[in-house]
Each structure stands twice: as structure tokens, then as C-alpha cells.
Design a protein around this motif. Sequence first.
Motif, PDB file in Angstrom:
ATOM      1  N   LEU A  49      -2.676   4.380  -7.586  1.00  0.00           N
ATOM      2  CA  LEU A  49      -1.868   5.096  -7.015  1.00  0.00           C
ATOM      3  C   LEU A  49      -1.104   4.689  -7.899  1.00  0.00           C
ATOM      4  CD1 LEU A  49       0.334   5.859  -5.116  1.00  0.00           C
ATOM      5  CD2 LEU A  49       0.675   3.944  -4.190  1.00  0.00           C
ATOM      6  N   ALA A  71       1.829  16.592  -5.566  1.00  0.00           N
ATOM      7  CA  ALA A  71       0.367  16.126  -4.450  1.00  0.00           C
ATOM      8  C   ALA A  71       1.315  16.803  -2.924  1.00  0.00           C
ATOM      9  CB  ALA A  71       1.383  14.737  -4.203  1.00  0.00           C
ATOM     10  N   GLN A  93      -0.032  12.653  -0.430  1.00  0.00           N
ATOM     11  CA  GLN A  93       0.044  12.087  -1.801  1.00  0.00           C
ATOM     12  C   GLN A  93      -1.410  11.969  -2.662  1.00  0.00           C
ATOM     13  OE1 GLN A  93       3.563  12.213  -0.194  1.00  0.00           O
ATOM     14  NE2 GLN A  93       3.389  11.108  -2.574  1.00  0.00           N
ATOM     15  N   ARG A  94      -1.970  12.676  -1.954  1.00  0.00           N
ATOM     16  CA  ARG A  94      -3.628  12.921  -3.143  1.00  0.00           C
ATOM     17  C   ARG A  94      -3.328  14.027  -4.449  1.00  0.00           C
ATOM     18  NH1 ARG A  94      -5.649  14.089   1.963  1.00  0.00           N
ATOM     19  NH2 ARG A  94      -6.911  11.971   2.975  1.00  0.00           N
ATOM     20  N   TYR A 133      -3.747   8.936  -6.197  1.00  0.00           N
ATOM     21  CA  TYR A 133      -2.673   9.586  -6.069  1.00  0.00           C
ATOM     22  C   TYR A 133      -1.215   8.895  -6.467  1.00  0.00           C
ATOM     23  CZ  TYR A 133      -6.519   8.094  -2.355  1.00  0.00           C
ATOM     24  OH  TYR A 133      -7.802   8.038  -1.674  1.00  0.00           O
ATOM     25  N   ALA A 157       1.108   6.833   1.233  1.00  0.00           N
ATOM     26  CA  ALA A 157      -0.122   6.864   0.167  1.00  0.00           C
ATOM     27  C   ALA A 157      -0.337   5.671   0.328  1.00  0.00           C
ATOM     28  CB  ALA A 157       0.616   6.889  -1.028  1.00  0.00           C
ATOM     29  N   THR A 174      -3.286   6.143   3.848  1.00  0.00           N
ATOM     30  CA  THR A 174      -3.851   7.152   2.756  1.00  0.00           C
ATOM     31  C   THR A 174      -4.799   6.383   2.408  1.00  0.00           C
ATOM     32  OG1 THR A 174      -2.888   8.949   3.174  1.00  0.00           O
ATOM     33  CG2 THR A 174      -4.747   9.857   2.215  1.00  0.00           C
ATOM     34  N   ILE A 175      -4.399   5.675   1.693  1.00  0.00           N
ATOM     35  CA  ILE A 175      -6.171   5.053   0.427  1.00  0.00           C
ATOM     36  C   ILE A 175      -7.023   4.289   1.272  1.00  0.00           C
ATOM     37  CG2 ILE A 175      -5.818   3.828  -1.276  1.00  0.00           C
ATOM     38  CD1 ILE A 175      -3.551   4.375  -2.948  1.00  0.00           C
TER      39      ILE A 175
END
Length: 326
Positions: A118, A274, A278-279, A286, A308, A311-312
Motif C-alpha cells: 500500500l 486508483a 484503491q487498487r 494499492y 484499501a 480490499t487487501i
Amino acid sequence: MSYNGRVTQTYDCIIVGGGPAGLTAATYLARYRRRVLLIDAGKSRAAMIPRSHNHSGYPDGIEGVELLRRMALQAAQFGAELRNGCVAKIARRNDNGDDDGFVLTLAEGGSVEARAVLIATGVVNRRPPIDDEAHDAALAAGTLRYCPICDGYEAGGWECESGGERRIAVVGADGHGVAEALFLKTYSEHVTLMTLIACDLDEHDRADLSHAGVMWETRPASGFAFEENSVTVTLDDGEEKRFDTLYPALGSNANSELVEQLGLDLNDEGCIVADKHQRLGMKGLYAAGDIVAALDQISVAMGHAAIAATTIHNDLRHVDGAIAKG
């Protein structure tokens, strides 16, 4: 795992940058029981904030340094590893270009590995020609400010020492400076747009300034002298003008070197674009915070970070087979 013959620990996620975005993401990921390392060079813009009054939950305001300290304490409390340092390079872990994580080379030597990265490296304000000591003192006193969204209320919220509304100068005679000067008219009737170099404005900008009652000083500013409650701007012909607060509207430089190394596209301001999760279009990579093309605010950065981090976590769950792929 090994890299160039050396056994290393592989983190689930390494966060680059320890501002509000990075620290929020560290807390979320740690609470998701992820192995997370945050590497911070100690240059967050949030540390420059004398006292924020628009950050929810702090009705009396909070200093930027104190906010960062509390956020770091919270992330560490849940198991995030926080490390001072600077990342010099990010590369795919395997030379064959597959998706097997990343290697981050540290400027101080050594490297670390992660399944996901990130980027929360933020941006750097472009400053007018003011020496560091005077700059920092003026920032602490409120005679120099960088964010009208954050503190326009304070900049125009009380009378100046000579009586009447406070006098605000905006330095940066381009579209960005015009927009900032017009925004600050919400807080004071006495707003002047200034420039560092001889320039002109287009007809539309001049019309907008005139309609709003914003003064436009065409003579370039050549010097700035800060006192306890005011700033004197010297023009190139020697005339001096006095204001209560100065806002540089010179833009900022994104700390985007790591992203550029990976060949990813940036917008015209050098910020990362992004997606809504947030990718960044490269598996495992990210971004969050001011480095992302969005409104530069602590609350926005923290929102990016929450999205983010979640999502991660979920992307890694997919990889590990914890979520069935449909």
C-alpha cells in the motif's frame, strides 16, 4: 521465502508512508490479523498542522504531531510493526513477472518482502521563498497557512489587530490561485491574489475575481517578512503590503517516484489514479491518501485507508482460497 539467497520474512502487506492514511490502514490490517509492516520516512504533512479543528472527535482541535502519535500507538497496540526508514525501490519478487509479491529495497540497506503493498507517500507543498525557521514559526502562529478547506474558518474567523475583517493574501496567480482566492472570500471581504512572477490571467479568471471582489496584485512579490500577528509582502518595486494571513497556492509535488518505477500512469498533477477499491491495476498494489487523485483531507485519507485495507484483506483471502472464486 528467500531473495538472492537470503531468508526473509514475508509480510502480508507493507505500507509505505506513516501519515493518517498509512497509520489507519495499519490499524485495520492488524485488526484483520494480517502481518503488516509500515515504513515511514517521517515527512507526513500532517505533522505540520499546528492544530486541526475540522477533524471529527476533537472539538477543541488536535495538533498534527499528537494525532500521528495517537494513531501510531493504536496501530502498534494491535500488532502492526512500525519502522522508520525510506523505501528506495519496489519490484516484483520474481524476475519472471508473475504475481508472487514484491521486494522493497530500503535506502538504508537491506530489503523486505510483501504479498501486497500500500503506497501512502503523500505529497509535498510547494513553498514560497521563505527560510525554514521563519516558515515554521509563521505556520505555528497561523500567519502562514496551506489549506483553506482545513482552516479558512480560523483565517477569517475573528477581527485583525487593526479592527475589521482579517486581510488574506493568496500567492499563486494561476487557475489554482484564483480558485483558492475565490474560496477564501467565504471568510473575509479582504482577499488579495498575488504572484511570484510576472504573469497574466485570462479574461474568465479576471471576471470571476472582479465579480467576487477579490483584489489582484499584478506586481510580483519579492519578499515576505512575518511578525507575530501579520505578514508584510514586499513587491518588486519596493512597495510593501501588510496582511494577517498568507496562503501559498503553488500546488504540491506528489511523492510518486515508487509508482513511476513500476511504470504506472499518473494524472497531470503527478498523483495516482486508483479505482474505487484503491487498487492500482497491478495485482497486489494499492494506494491511499494525498498521493491519490482526490480531495487532500485527513478524513478522505482515512477513508481511502479503510477501503484499501479491507480490499487487501479480501484479495488475500481470495488468493488463499478462503473465499470461493465466482
